[in-house]
Every structure is written in structure tokens, then in C-alpha cells.
Scaffold this active site. Structure first.
Site, mmCIF file in Angstrom:
data_model
loop_
_atom_site.group_PDB
_atom_site.id
_atom_site.type_symbol
_atom_site.label_atom_id
_atom_site.label_comp_id
_atom_site.label_asym_id
_atom_site.label_seq_id
_atom_site.Cartn_x
_atom_site.Cartn_y
_atom_site.Cartn_z
ATOM 1 N N GLU A 33 0.885 -1.178 0.000
ATOM 2 C CA GLU A 33 0.000 0.000 0.000
ATOM 3 C C GLU A 33 0.913 1.215 0.000
ATOM 4 O O GLU A 33 1.458 1.591 1.040
ATOM 5 C CB GLU A 33 -0.876 -0.003 1.258
ATOM 6 C CG GLU A 33 -1.830 -1.179 1.363
ATOM 7 C CD GLU A 33 -2.998 -1.062 0.410
ATOM 8 O OE1 GLU A 33 -3.170 -0.016 -0.224
ATOM 9 O OE2 GLU A 33 -3.745 -2.052 0.299
ATOM 10 N N CYS A 48 -2.432 9.028 2.148
ATOM 11 C CA CYS A 48 -2.130 8.528 0.810
ATOM 12 C C CYS A 48 -3.293 8.803 -0.137
ATOM 13 O O CYS A 48 -3.107 8.918 -1.340
ATOM 14 C CB CYS A 48 -1.842 7.045 0.873
ATOM 15 S SG CYS A 48 -3.138 6.151 1.735
HETATM 16 P P1 NAP Z 1 8.040 5.360 4.864
HETATM 17 O O1 NAP Z 1 9.201 6.230 5.109
HETATM 18 O O2 NAP Z 1 8.076 4.448 3.690
HETATM 19 O O3 NAP Z 1 7.817 4.554 6.215
HETATM 20 C C1 NAP Z 1 6.786 3.610 6.374
HETATM 21 C C2 NAP Z 1 7.275 2.495 7.274
HETATM 22 O O4 NAP Z 1 8.365 1.840 6.641
HETATM 23 C C3 NAP Z 1 7.785 2.965 8.623
HETATM 24 O O5 NAP Z 1 7.454 1.998 9.590
HETATM 25 C C4 NAP Z 1 9.292 3.029 8.397
HETATM 26 O O6 NAP Z 1 10.050 2.897 9.577
HETATM 27 C C5 NAP Z 1 9.487 1.813 7.524
HETATM 28 N N1 NAP Z 1 10.714 1.820 6.740
HETATM 29 C C6 NAP Z 1 11.488 2.870 6.373
HETATM 30 N N2 NAP Z 1 12.556 2.424 5.670
HETATM 31 C C7 NAP Z 1 12.463 1.078 5.611
HETATM 32 C C8 NAP Z 1 13.259 0.040 5.026
HETATM 33 N N3 NAP Z 1 14.369 0.292 4.362
HETATM 34 N N4 NAP Z 1 12.838 -1.224 5.173
HETATM 35 C C9 NAP Z 1 11.707 -1.511 5.839
HETATM 36 N N5 NAP Z 1 10.918 -0.584 6.402
HETATM 37 C C10 NAP Z 1 11.280 0.698 6.284
HETATM 38 O O7 NAP Z 1 6.698 6.182 4.692
HETATM 39 P P2 NAP Z 1 6.124 7.279 5.673
HETATM 40 O O8 NAP Z 1 6.761 8.578 5.389
HETATM 41 O O9 NAP Z 1 6.117 6.794 7.078
HETATM 42 O O10 NAP Z 1 4.593 7.296 5.210
HETATM 43 C C11 NAP Z 1 4.156 8.104 4.200
HETATM 44 C C12 NAP Z 1 3.965 7.310 2.917
HETATM 45 O O11 NAP Z 1 3.087 6.230 3.152
HETATM 46 C C13 NAP Z 1 3.327 8.145 1.842
HETATM 47 O O12 NAP Z 1 3.941 7.911 0.613
HETATM 48 C C14 NAP Z 1 1.904 7.643 1.839
HETATM 49 O O13 NAP Z 1 1.215 7.834 0.631
HETATM 50 C C15 NAP Z 1 2.084 6.205 2.161
HETATM 51 N N6 NAP Z 1 0.841 5.624 2.679
HETATM 52 C C16 NAP Z 1 0.164 4.750 1.888
HETATM 53 C C17 NAP Z 1 -1.025 4.214 2.325
HETATM 54 C C18 NAP Z 1 -1.799 3.253 1.471
HETATM 55 O O14 NAP Z 1 -2.654 2.563 2.007
HETATM 56 N N7 NAP Z 1 -1.535 3.168 0.179
HETATM 57 C C19 NAP Z 1 -1.518 4.559 3.576
HETATM 58 C C20 NAP Z 1 -0.810 5.450 4.364
HETATM 59 C C21 NAP Z 1 0.390 5.971 3.892
HETATM 60 P P3 NAP Z 1 10.574 4.210 10.323
HETATM 61 O O15 NAP Z 1 9.392 4.817 10.935
HETATM 62 O O16 NAP Z 1 11.546 3.700 11.331
HETATM 63 O O17 NAP Z 1 11.210 5.077 9.286
#
Ligand code: NAP
Length: 489
Positions: A261, A295
Site C-alpha cells: 500500500e 495517501c
Molecule cells: P516510509 O518512510 O516508507 O515509512 C513507512 C514504514 O516503513 C515505517 O514503519 C518506516 O520505519 C518503515 N521503513 C522505512 N525504511 C524502511 C526500510 N528500508 N525497510 C523496511 N521498512 C522501512 O513512509 P512514511 O513517510 O512513514 O509514510 C508516508 C507514505 O506512506 C506516503 O507515501 C503515503 O502515501 C504512504 N501511505 C500509503 C497508504 C496506502 O494505504 N496506500 C496509507 C498510508 C500511507 P521508520 O518509521 O523507522 O522510518
């Protein structure tokens, strides 16, 4: 009792630990992560910073619990989820406060998330008892075909900070219903809501080891360690597209099943035949839910030229009158963004548009002072190649561009790598059907600013990922199929 005292009461140090095999345990090296209050940048509290050994121990616990959990009667799994729904609902105020403190969203919105997040527990409590296979006659005759559905096995769930409860229950609910065990890694910036939820699920009767929670600052280390382990069978991730792509690559090593997602760049289309009052109401919801940090957030507004000025003026009036402040203060409608980096990134998107000739009808400049605030902003005369239009802004910014025909609107709407949500306001039914067929999107809201619904399949196409959460489709992500060939009886 102050809000912070209430937080410490709800989550004393003994509960701000890792949940492994039914026990709350400290990180094996004793390390902690500070949790920051985005309303003023101060340290709210801290949680355990799990190590890779802790992550392995959590997976060991999930693997050990898997056989008994898969053999547990569906009705029992269902009733645990139903009790969890009741407990989450009964503790809505506590969950909303904790979520608002760690993430910034206004309490009223946080309560809305609790309702939404709890519904996944109820929905999947109803789905747990409706898992069935198939018995059929071979079309060629002479034999029979039987299909058996089984839980995929131990899962890894990685969730983002923007919806700390609902992004968890969307995965945990169907996994429990299907008979899977799991390791959950919440976002490092918002771990508290998940820890509170973990306690409520245990209170609901979830056996030890079915749900394990590892908070850590080493997200990359945790995912690569656990995904290299052949015992892990499924990864469900909600977050940014770049991290999602990396996880898909990583999943190739052990061929884990994956649900992704990812990010979005939702277009919000307003046609000249739309009810403009309704379109502005819908725009407020689609844009300002979660301060634009969603998102599904309307990332760009495409408005038919004949109504564009009127729509922009009304939207700017509504956006400009929103009350911005600390999420726990009464009457606040817009909280802070998650961190200073988010403010810088939103400001850069706005500055880029202004430098290219856009005009701000409201907002457009950072707010001085403590906390990570950015004011609701409406931009007009935005060039189609400005970052505000092409990139996911993740903030309270509404760039408005215009179109002159339905074909042009569809072309502009599809001109993005993403395909999660889209919105359209029109009173023309046949146009609605054309949009449903031609827009490259996983979800389409017609004359509504909200598409999320636990009973509906949530998910995207293109760079927004694959897999669906919620709806009848949600549980499929957690089930494998064994086909049995049989002779005719
Ligand atoms: P993110 O930086 O990708 O982080 C999401 C999760 O992934 C966090 O738990 C983060 O941990 C972890 N993470 C970061 N780097 C990683 C790696 N190399 N390997 C595994 N996990 C890793 O995203 P965000 O800034 O938190 O969230 C915003 C994004 O999420 C936006 O692009 C939004 O559109 C998307 N989103 C999508 C949906 C959907 O249903 N499609 C819903 C909500 C949000 P840390 O916290 O420790 O960095």
C-alpha cells in the site's frame, strides 16, 4: 491529570517495551527511542529500540505460535476479534489521545480513526467464519476438484506514522481471521498507539505469540533480517513507494507473498455540471483529512475552466478559516505536520509553484514558532509540471489547475506514476461510468471526498502498489490454496 500524565498512566514504562511471545520485554541492549510531540518538538516519552536479535526472537515467537493458531476454530478467532473491536471502541478516548499526542492530528480526527480502525476488527471477525474452499466436478468428467484454504503463515507488517491505528488493524484483523501469526513494526515516530492496541488484543484473548510488536529505529535492518528467513511467509507494507520497491526486491530471496500500500497523487476532478457546494465540502474532506498527510489525500485539483475561479475562491475561503494548533486543544481543526522535514518539504513544493508563477489565495508561507506547522494553502495558476502537481505533497496544500474537456481531464488525471485514489464531482451518470473505466486508479470517489471503508477493497495500481485491504478481498491476502485432485466417488 495532564495529557502527559494520562499518557504515562496508559503506557507506563513496563508497557513501552517490545511484545515478544506474550511478554513485554526491553530491547536486548536496553536502547530507547524518543517519541517527539510534533506540536512543540519536545520529547513526549520513549519506547524500546529493538535490535535485530529482538526481531529474530519476535519471529521465533510467531513461528512457534503458528501451528496452534492455524488450528484454532474460526469461531474462536472471530470472537477474539469481536472482543477486540469492543475493547478498542471502549478505549476510543485513550487511543485518540495517544494518537493525537504522538502524531499531531486533532482529537476529533483521531477518534474518527479509532472508529475506522476498529471496524476492521469487526469486519474481519465476520470474515473469519466465512473461509471456504470449493468442491467441483471435473468439466471433462471422471474426477473431482477440491480446494482447501490455509493461512499463509507468519507475517511481517510494517506501518507508517500517518494512521497509527488503522494501518495496523487493516493488516492485523485479516491475519487473525485467517489464522496467521505476525511481527508488527510500527513507524518509529508513532509507536505508542500500536503498543496500546497490542495490550487490548491480549486482553481480548489473543494467545501469546500470535501478535508480536518490535519498535525499532533500524527498519531496514529488521526487514532485511526477517525477510531473509524462510519461515517468514508474507510481508504487508504501508508506506512510501521507494521503500515499497526495496521490500518487493527483498521478497524475491524467499519468495514471500507481498501486499504493498504505497504513495498516491490523487486527482480531484470538478466538472462544470457539479454541485459546487458539494464539491467544496468534498474537497475539504479529501484535502484536509489528516492535514493532507494521507495517501488518499486529494493532491491536485483539476477544475473545468468555467467554474474554476468560483471553486478556488470558495475553497480558499474554507481552507483559510480553519483553526490551526495543537491537536489536543478544543476547536483545533488542523494539527502540526509530523516533523520539521515534512514542513521543509511542503514549503519547498509551495515555493517551487510560486516561483513558477502560481498565486496563493490563502496560506503559502511557513508559520514561525515552536512545532511543525504549515498553514492550509490554496494555489492557483499552477503549471502542470510544478512539484505541487507531479509529486505527493503530503501536506495541507491544494494546487488548482484547469481543463476544458473530459478527455483532457482524464489525460491529466492519469499523468502520474501513481494510481491509488481519484475523486470526481459531476451530475452526469454516463460520465461517471466512463471515468470508472478510464481513470487509472484503485479507488474512485464520485461526489464524495472519502473512499475509505472497511467493507471495501482499499488499494492501488501502478506505483501505488498491489494487494487490497478490507472488503471481501482483504482476507485473501492471508490465505493460500491447496488443490486436491480426487477420483469420482
Ligand atoms: P516510509 O518512510 O516508507 O515509512 C513507512 C514504514 O516503513 C515505517 O514503519 C518506516 O520505519 C518503515 N521503513 C522505512 N525504511 C524502511 C526500510 N528500508 N525497510 C523496511 N521498512 C522501512 O513512509 P512514511 O513517510 O512513514 O509514510 C508516508 C507514505 O506512506 C506516503 O507515501 C503515503 O502515501 C504512504 N501511505 C500509503 C497508504 C496506502 O494505504 N496506500 C496509507 C498510508 C500511507 P521508520 O518509521 O523507522 O522510518
Amino acid at each position: 491529570m495532564s495529557f502527559r500524565e494520562r499518557l504515562t498512566h496508559l503506557l507506563p514504562e513496563a508497557r513501552r517495551q517490545l511484545l515478544v511471545g506474550g511478554h513485554w520485554v526491553p530491547a536486548s541492549n536496553g536502547a530507547r527511542i524518543d517519541v517527539i510531540d510534533p506540536a512543540d518538538g519536545s520529547v513526549l516519552t520513549d519506547v524500546a529500540d529493538g535490535t535485530l536479535d529482538d526481531a529474530r526472537a519476535a519471529l521465533d515467537a510467531a513461528v512457534a505460535a503458528q501451528p496452534d493458531w492455524a488450528a484454532t476454530a474460526p469461531r474462536e478467532r472471530s470472537e477474539i476479534l469481536r472482543r477486540a473491536f469492543g475493547l478498542v471502541t471502549a478505549h476510543a478516548d485513550d487511543l485518540a489521545l495517544v494518537m493525537s499526542l504522538e502524531m499531531g492530528k486533532p482529537i476529533a480526527e483521531a477518534k474518527g480513526e479509532v472508529t475506522y480502525g476498529a471496524e476492521f476488527l469487526r469486519w474481519f471477525s465476520e470474515e473469519a467464519v466465512r473461509i471456504h474452499g470449493r468442491w467441483m466436478h471435473n468439466p471433462a468428467g471422471g474426477s473431482r476438484l477440491l480446494t482447501v484454504r490455509k493461512p499463509v503463515g507468519p507475517c511481517l507488517f510494517i506501518t507508517p506514522w500517518n494512521f497509527p491505528l488503522a494501518m495496523g488493524t487493516r493488516k492485523i484483523g485479516p491475519a487473525i481471521a485467517a489464522g496467521c501469526t505476525m511481527v508488527v513494526k510500527p513507524a518509529a515516530q508513532t509507536p505508542l498507539t500500536m503498543l496500546l492496541l497490542g495490550g487490548l488484543l491480549a486482553e481480548a484473548g489473543l494467545p501469546a505469540g500470535v501478535l508480536n510488536i518490535v519498535t525499532t529505529e533500524d527498519a531496514g535492518g529488521l526487514s532485511s533480517t526477517l525477510m531473509a528467513d524462510p519461515r517468514l511467509r508474507k510481508v504487508s507494507f504501508t508506506g512510501s513507494t521507494p521503500v515499497g520497491k526495496r521490500l518487493v526486491e527483498q521478497s524475491a530471496g524467499q519468495l514471500q507473498r507481498v501486499s504493498m500500500e504505497l504513495g498516491g497523487n490523487a486527482p480531484f476532478l470538478v466538472f462544470a455540471d457539479a454541485d459546487l457546494d458539494a464539491a467544496v465540502d468534498g474537497a475539504m474532506l479529501a484535502k484536509m483529512r489528516n492535514m493532507g498527510e494521507a495517501c488518499t489525500s486529494a493532491n491536485r485539483f483539476l477544475v473545468e475552466v468555467s467554474v474554476a475561479d468560483e471553486f478556488a475562491a470558495r475553497l480558499a475561503d474554507r481552507m483559510g478559516s480553519l483553526r490551526v494548533g495543537r491537536g489536543q486543544d478544543v476547536g483545533v481543526q488542523v494539527g502540526p505536520l509530523i516533523d520539521a522535514k515534512a514542513v521543509t518539504s511542503v514549503a519547498a513544493v509551495v515555493d517551487d509553484a510560486l516561483a513558477r508563477g502560481a498565486r496563493a489565495l490563502t496560506g503559502g508561507q511557513r508559520v514561525d514558532g515552536a512545532g511543525f506547522f504549515y498553514p492550509p494553502t490554496v494555489l492557483v495558476d499552477v503549471p502542470a509540471d510544478a512539484d505541487a502537481v507531479t509529486a505527493e505533497t503530503f501536506g495541507p496544500v491544494a494546487p488548482i489547475t484547469t481543463f476544458t474537456s473530459e478527455d483532457e481531464a482524464i489525460t491529466l488525471a492519469n499523468a502520474t506514476e501513481y494510481g491509488l485514489a481519484a475523486y470526481a464531482y459531476t451530475r452526469d451518470l454516463t460520465r461517471t461510468l466512463r471515468l470508472a473505466e478510464r481513470l487509472e486508479t484503485g479507488m474512485l470517489g464520485i461526489n464524495t471526498g472519502i473512499v475509505s471503508n472497511p467493507a471495501a477493497p482499499f488499494g492501488g495500481v501502478k506505483a501505488s502498489g498491489f494487494g487490497r485491504e478490507g472488503g471481501f478481498e482483504g482476507i485473501e491476502e492471508y490465505l493460500d490454496t491447496t488443490y486436491v485432485a480426487l477420483p469420482a466417488p
